[in-house]
Design an enzyme around this catalytic site. Structure first.
Site, PDB file in Angstrom:
ATOM      1  N   CYS A 146      12.449  26.221  35.147  1.00 47.07           N
ATOM      2  CA  CYS A 146      12.580  26.131  36.593  1.00 47.07           C
ATOM      3  C   CYS A 146      13.562  24.993  36.878  1.00 47.07           C
ATOM      4  O   CYS A 146      13.409  23.900  36.340  1.00 47.07           O
ATOM      5  CB  CYS A 146      11.231  25.843  37.250  1.00 47.07           C
ATOM      6  SG  CYS A 146      11.400  25.353  38.975  1.00 47.07           S
ATOM      7  N   HIS A 159      30.097  10.628   5.419  1.00 41.99           N
ATOM      8  CA  HIS A 159      30.887  10.006   6.490  1.00 41.99           C
ATOM      9  C   HIS A 159      30.159   8.771   6.986  1.00 41.99           C
ATOM     10  O   HIS A 159      29.176   8.868   7.702  1.00 41.99           O
ATOM     11  CB  HIS A 159      31.127  11.010   7.613  1.00 41.99           C
ATOM     12  CG  HIS A 159      31.876  12.230   7.145  1.00 41.99           C
ATOM     13  ND1 HIS A 159      31.371  13.494   7.249  1.00 41.99           N
ATOM     14  CD2 HIS A 159      33.081  12.334   6.536  1.00 41.99           C
ATOM     15  CE1 HIS A 159      32.248  14.355   6.733  1.00 41.99           C
ATOM     16  NE2 HIS A 159      33.294  13.663   6.286  1.00 41.99           N
ATOM     17  N   CYS A 202      26.748  13.926   3.846  1.00 41.76           N
ATOM     18  CA  CYS A 202      28.160  14.309   3.904  1.00 41.76           C
ATOM     19  C   CYS A 202      29.063  13.131   3.562  1.00 41.76           C
ATOM     20  O   CYS A 202      30.256  13.304   3.309  1.00 41.76           O
ATOM     21  CB  CYS A 202      28.490  14.839   5.295  1.00 41.76           C
ATOM     22  SG  CYS A 202      28.162  13.639   6.599  1.00 41.76           S
ATOM     23  N   CYS A 249      28.520  22.808  81.813  1.00 30.60           N
ATOM     24  CA  CYS A 249      28.971  23.904  82.679  1.00 30.60           C
ATOM     25  C   CYS A 249      28.010  25.089  82.684  1.00 30.60           C
ATOM     26  O   CYS A 249      28.283  26.102  83.327  1.00 30.60           O
ATOM     27  CB  CYS A 249      30.374  24.352  82.268  1.00 30.60           C
ATOM     28  SG  CYS A 249      30.404  25.282  80.725  1.00 30.60           S
ATOM     29  N   CYS A 274      18.741  27.738  66.482  1.00 32.14           N
ATOM     30  CA  CYS A 274      19.111  28.893  67.295  1.00 32.14           C
ATOM     31  C   CYS A 274      20.597  28.869  67.644  1.00 32.14           C
ATOM     32  O   CYS A 274      21.167  27.837  67.957  1.00 32.14           O
ATOM     33  CB  CYS A 274      18.296  28.919  68.575  1.00 32.14           C
ATOM     34  SG  CYS A 274      18.800  30.240  69.679  1.00 32.14           S
ATOM     35  N   CYS A 278      10.389  19.691  37.394  1.00 33.78           N
ATOM     36  CA  CYS A 278       9.437  20.781  37.224  1.00 33.78           C
ATOM     37  C   CYS A 278       9.366  21.159  35.751  1.00 33.78           C
ATOM     38  O   CYS A 278      10.382  21.281  35.085  1.00 33.78           O
ATOM     39  CB  CYS A 278       9.835  22.007  38.045  1.00 33.78           C
ATOM     40  SG  CYS A 278       8.584  23.306  37.988  1.00 33.78           S
TER      41      CYS A 278
END
Ligand SMILES: [Zn+2]
Ligand SMILES: [Zn+2]
Ligand SMILES: [Zn+2]
Ligand SMILES: [Zn+2]
Ligand SMILES: [Zn+2]
Lengths: 149, 513
Positions: free
Chosen positions: B229, B159, B157, B324, B316, B234
């Site tokens: 993944c 450039h 091109c 108290c 939990c 991975c």
């Protein structure tokens, strides 16, 4: 660190041949940091306003684009409330052959042609699509309140 | 540590509440939540589900190993190569250029071979190896240097830039932006692709290697039916036929060979029952509103009765204030006596108060409260999942060290691992049910959904509570814990099935508030 030739040359040219409606002045103590102001384009809701921005040339400039942000509050679908701008040439379409000058011209053009389909400020974009007239009116009011003092 | 992390993963300090001494010792570093490698687990209950992939909330998919991916590509190179009669290496470049659209490539090549070769950077000039050179009177448009001895380079091109800038540009693209097959000429607006010969002439060997890896990756990146993944490092990919337009009706959760579970639609970790678009919207909202919710959450973590600061050690939500002795629910801060009975309804937001809201301020307050109701429960399950897991890691350590004294073998205590995994999975689901519920329009479907949510939540809290018992009691609870684990998994399955079926039918569940 010495300032790269590219930045020196670009700054010189910005000073010598300023772009109409745009000014960019480097800080004396940090030549990579510019105070920018852009005049709202005529025929746009930002007409008559002068918007202040900050521009910073990162270490890797021009391999990475300048960091730029509006300081003046503005109501625009592609500019968020922190002043960040959604503009392709500032992200994926950045080329190291682009310059500060060309970027500022693109931002000025963005003020003249908001693009609600590629929004950054979702709420503004939505309003722009639903009720363009009202959104433009708000943009005008914000310009009056925030950009004309 | 940034503030958001702090909020999501760590309770405020202070130690007024304490479940048992067993959770106080050694500080074990937290593991990354969603993508742990659990190679040695033969007890993961989800395995059973995979063996029977016909549940309404499951999709068909195939796992591809790095070897599979490689051979798939080779097959295509050879196929195209034999049709258009070019060497396979060139077929490879053309295929990558055309984003692996074989039909389109063959068609346009038959139409106009020169043009295709040219565009993909395989034009005739490429036959000769590319060279850099010095140019008299040249100024590089990137660095503005004009040293006449400077080496420069341009593709066809024309450039031209100095070798330093060109190389820097390509290195940036490959290394920082992960691009390879479609790096364009640095000139603004020139779309010529930088071919591999030019690239290799200009960059360091390490970048060349990275470039090769990235080229291989485009095969998966460019195909809609393939996804990598997302777990770090991975190398597996998954093939799935679910299309973008189906994503409002299906949440395609898949799993790689390492058991990393993720959403094929958006690559985030398993977010069933909420569809991708809703997840995206929810996460955006949480990000936008993080300041408000941080403030509120930070200010509500104290005992509702005596106001002493609370630290949550396990997952939990049944809390007993050490000072108290007040028993309450961590999620709604209401007394625990109202929970665990038939009218447990801390999962449901009371809409009534909003309907009466007259002025704008009350309405906006109501909408914030509504959001926080769901957000707190969402964030809470996320945090509880992590705490449950930390607790299991501590327990496992302790069990190993107690092995000689206890009469249970390592294998025998694995029921706790199974329970821990069930808690993780159920809390992950519960977490997303709250994002889902936030957008759910109120109708008779909602009640069923909320009942399912409530049942699962109660089951999970029951199991979680047992899980926190002192180590020496756990052995005698084995049967009960196994029962509760099965029950939790069962409740989760029911919730996911019901929601998935409703999503498929499009009944009410996707209508946004
Ligand atoms: Zn240069
Ligand atoms: Zn070019
Ligand atoms: Zn994986
Ligand atoms: Zn998804
Ligand atoms: Zn509650």
């Amino acid at each position: 660190m010495a300032l790269p030739k590219r930045i020196i040359k670009e700054t010189e040219r910005l000073m010598a041949e300023p772009v109409p409606g745009i000014s960019a002045v480097p800080h004396e103590d940090n030549l990579r940091y510019f105070d920018v102001s852009i005049h709202g384009p005529s025929q746009s809701p930002y007409e008559g306003g002068i918007f202040k921005l900050e521009l910073f040339l990162p270490e890797d400039y021009p391999m990475t684009p300048p960091k730029i942000r509006f300081l003046t509050k503005i109501y625009h679908p592609n500019i968020d409330k922190l002043g960040r701008i959604c503009l392709d040439v500032l992200k994926s379409n950045w080329s190291p052959a682009l310059q500060i000058r060309t970027i500022l011209l693109s931002i000025q053009a963005l003020l003249g042609a908001p693009n609600p389909d590629d929004p950054l400020a979702n709420d503004v974009a939505q309003r722009w699509k639903e009720d363009q007239e009202a959104a433009i009116q708000t943009a005008r009011e914000w310009t009056k309140t925030h950009a004309m003092t | 540590m940034d503030s958001e992390d702090e909020f999501m993963s760590e309770p405020p300090s202070g130690d007024e509440i304490d479940f048992d001494e067993g959770t106080q010792d050694s500080d074990i570093g937290s593991l990354s939540g969603d993508f742990d490698h659990d190679h040695d687990n033969g007890f993961g209950y989800e395995k059973d589900i995979l063996a029977n992939p016909q549940k309404p909330y499951e999709v068909d998919y195939r796992i591809l190993s790095p070897k599979d991916i490689h051979s798939h590509q080779e097959r295509q190179f050879n196929e195209v190569s034999s049709i258009i009669e070019l060497p396979p290496e060139q077929a490879a470049i053309l295929l990558r250029y055309m984003r692996w659209n074989k039909e389109k490539l063959i068609e346009s090549y038959m139409d106009n071979p020169e043009q295709v070769l040219e565009a993909a950077g395989l034009g005739p000039t490429l036959a000769a190896s590319p060279k850099t050179k010095t140019v008299k009177g040249f100024t590089c448009e990137i660095c503005y240097e004009d040293d006449p001895t400077m080496q420069t380079y341009a593709m066809k091109c024309g450039h031209r830039y100095c070798v330093g800038c060109y190389s820097h540009y390509l290195t940036q693209k490959v290394k920082e932006e992960g691009e390879a097959a479609r790096i364009e000429c640095p000139f603004d607006g020139c779309h010529r692709i930088v071919d591999s010969k030019s690239l290799k002439l200009l960059v360091d060997p390490s970048i060349q290697d990275r470039y090769e890896v990235l080229l291989t990756r485009t095969y998966v990146d460019d195909k809609d039916n393939l996804k990598w993944c997302p777990a770090p490092e991975c190398e597996y990919a998954v093939e799935c036929a679910v299309k973008k337009r189906d994503l409002n009706h299906i949440v395609p959760t898949v799993r790689c060979a390492y058991d990393h579970s993720f959403c094929f639609g958006c690559s985030l970790s398993d977010h069933r029952p909420a569809p991708c678009s809703l997840v995206k919207q929810w996460l955006k909202k949480c990000e936008d509103d993080s300041e408000t919710s941080n403030w509120i959450s930070a200010n509500t973590k104290e005992c509702p009765k005596c106001r002493s600061t609370i630290e949550k050690n396990g997952g939990c939500n049944h809390m007993t204030c050490r000072k108290c002795k007040h028993e309450f629910c961590w999620m709604c801060m209401g007394p625990w006596s109202e929970h665990g009975t038939s009218w447990y309804n801390c999962n449901r937001f009371e809409e009534k108060s909003g309907a009466d809201a007259r002025d704008a301020q009350a309405r906006s307050r109501h909408s914030l409260e509504r959001y926080l109701h769901y957000y707190n429960r969402y964030a809470n399950h996320e945090q509880s999942a992590k705490l449950d897991k930390d607790l299991w890691i501590k327990t496992e350590k302790k069990m190993t060290s107690l092995q000689t004294q206890s009469n249970m073998s390592w294998i025998e205590v694995q029921f706790l691992d199974t329970a821990s995994k069930a808690l993780q999975a159920c809390r992950q689901t519960l977490k997303w049910t709250y994002a889902f519920a936030f957008y759910l329009q109120r109708n008779n479907m909602t009640e069923i959904f909320e009942d399912n949510q409530k049942d699962l939540e109660m089951a999970v809290e029951n199991l979680s509570q047992m899980f926190e018992k002192p180590v020496n009691e756990l052995g005698s609870l084995k049967v009960e814990i196994l029962d509760k684990t099965t029950y939790c998994n069962r409740r989760r399955e029911i919730l996911l099935s019901d929601t998935a079926e409703n999503l498929k039918k499009g009944t009410g569940c996707t209508s946004l508030v």
